[in-house]
Write an enzyme that holds these catalytic residues in place. Sequence first.
Site, short mmCIF file in Angstrom:
data_model
loop_
_atom_site.label_atom_id
_atom_site.label_comp_id
_atom_site.label_asym_id
_atom_site.label_seq_id
_atom_site.Cartn_x
_atom_site.Cartn_y
_atom_site.Cartn_z
N ASN A 42 0.84 -1.20 0.00
CA ASN A 42 0.00 0.00 0.00
C ASN A 42 0.87 1.25 0.00
O ASN A 42 1.96 1.28 0.60
CB ASN A 42 -1.03 0.00 1.14
N GLU A 44 0.23 5.15 0.68
CA GLU A 44 -0.74 6.15 1.13
C GLU A 44 -0.33 7.56 0.69
O GLU A 44 0.76 7.76 0.12
CB GLU A 44 -0.89 6.06 2.66
N CYS A 53 -4.10 0.53 -2.50
CA CYS A 53 -3.91 -0.72 -1.74
C CYS A 53 -2.82 -1.57 -2.38
O CYS A 53 -2.51 -1.44 -3.57
CB CYS A 53 -5.20 -1.53 -1.72
N GLU A 55 -2.91 -4.69 -3.22
CA GLU A 55 -3.40 -5.57 -4.29
C GLU A 55 -3.43 -4.83 -5.63
O GLU A 55 -3.01 -5.37 -6.67
CB GLU A 55 -4.82 -6.07 -3.97
N CYS A 86 -10.10 -5.07 0.33
CA CYS A 86 -11.24 -4.13 0.35
C CYS A 86 -12.13 -4.37 -0.86
O CYS A 86 -11.77 -5.10 -1.80
CB CYS A 86 -10.74 -2.68 0.40
N CYS A 89 -10.61 -3.46 -4.33
CA CYS A 89 -9.64 -4.46 -4.80
C CYS A 89 -10.33 -5.73 -5.25
O CYS A 89 -9.92 -6.36 -6.23
CB CYS A 89 -8.61 -4.75 -3.70
N1 THU Z 1 -5.12 -1.92 2.60
C1 THU Z 1 -4.51 -2.65 1.63
O1 THU Z 1 -3.50 -2.23 1.04
N2 THU Z 1 -5.03 -3.86 1.31
C2 THU Z 1 -6.02 -4.48 2.03
O2 THU Z 1 -6.35 -5.63 1.73
C3 THU Z 1 -6.68 -3.78 3.13
C4 THU Z 1 -6.33 -2.34 3.28
C5 THU Z 1 -4.52 -0.63 2.98
C6 THU Z 1 -5.22 0.61 2.56
C7 THU Z 1 -4.69 1.60 3.57
O3 THU Z 1 -3.43 2.08 3.12
C8 THU Z 1 -4.47 0.79 4.82
O4 THU Z 1 -4.42 -0.56 4.40
C9 THU Z 1 -5.55 0.95 5.87
O5 THU Z 1 -6.79 0.77 5.32
#
Ligand code: THU
Length: 132
Positions: A42, A44, A53, A55, A86, A89
């Site tokens: 991920n 941000e 994310c 994925e 999520c 994804c």
């Molecule tokens: N996140 C992911 O990268 N993949 C997931 O399967 C769940 C959530 C990330 C998004 C964000 O940067 C952080 O986790 C918190 O939601």
Amino acid sequence: MDDKDLIAHAKDAREHAYAPYSRFKVGAALQGRSGKVYTGCNVENASYPAGICAERCAVGKAVSEGEREFSAIAVVGDSEGPCAPCGICRQVLLEFNPAMRVIMTNLEGDTRILAVSELLPGAFGKADLPNE
Ligand code: THU
């Protein structure tokens, strides 16, 4: 590559996660039919919705390198139970293969495996578009 190795790749990618806001680091490893593995983490952003994310990071890397067929993806986060993708994804993974195995896990090794179609029942997909 077996599931254990795919999870190991996802864990390695998680180390690169840029998650200063949520502090929730996630890693993913996507198995391409060519045999290549594409990792993601991920990433941000100060403008929160601009974050991506793990994925979708992995999918973007793979598709940009010419691969579109995937058999499995491993997802690792420091979650209470197996780290679930999520909704966005799930939709993105479904586009490429509804039967793709999603190997959800956490740092303790709690693991759950489901097909994308099981994670997103009744999904809208390309077959629903009139011109496809
Ligand atoms: N996140 C992911 O990268 N993949 C997931 O399967 C769940 C959530 C990330 C998004 C964000 O940067 C952080 O986790 C918190 O939601």
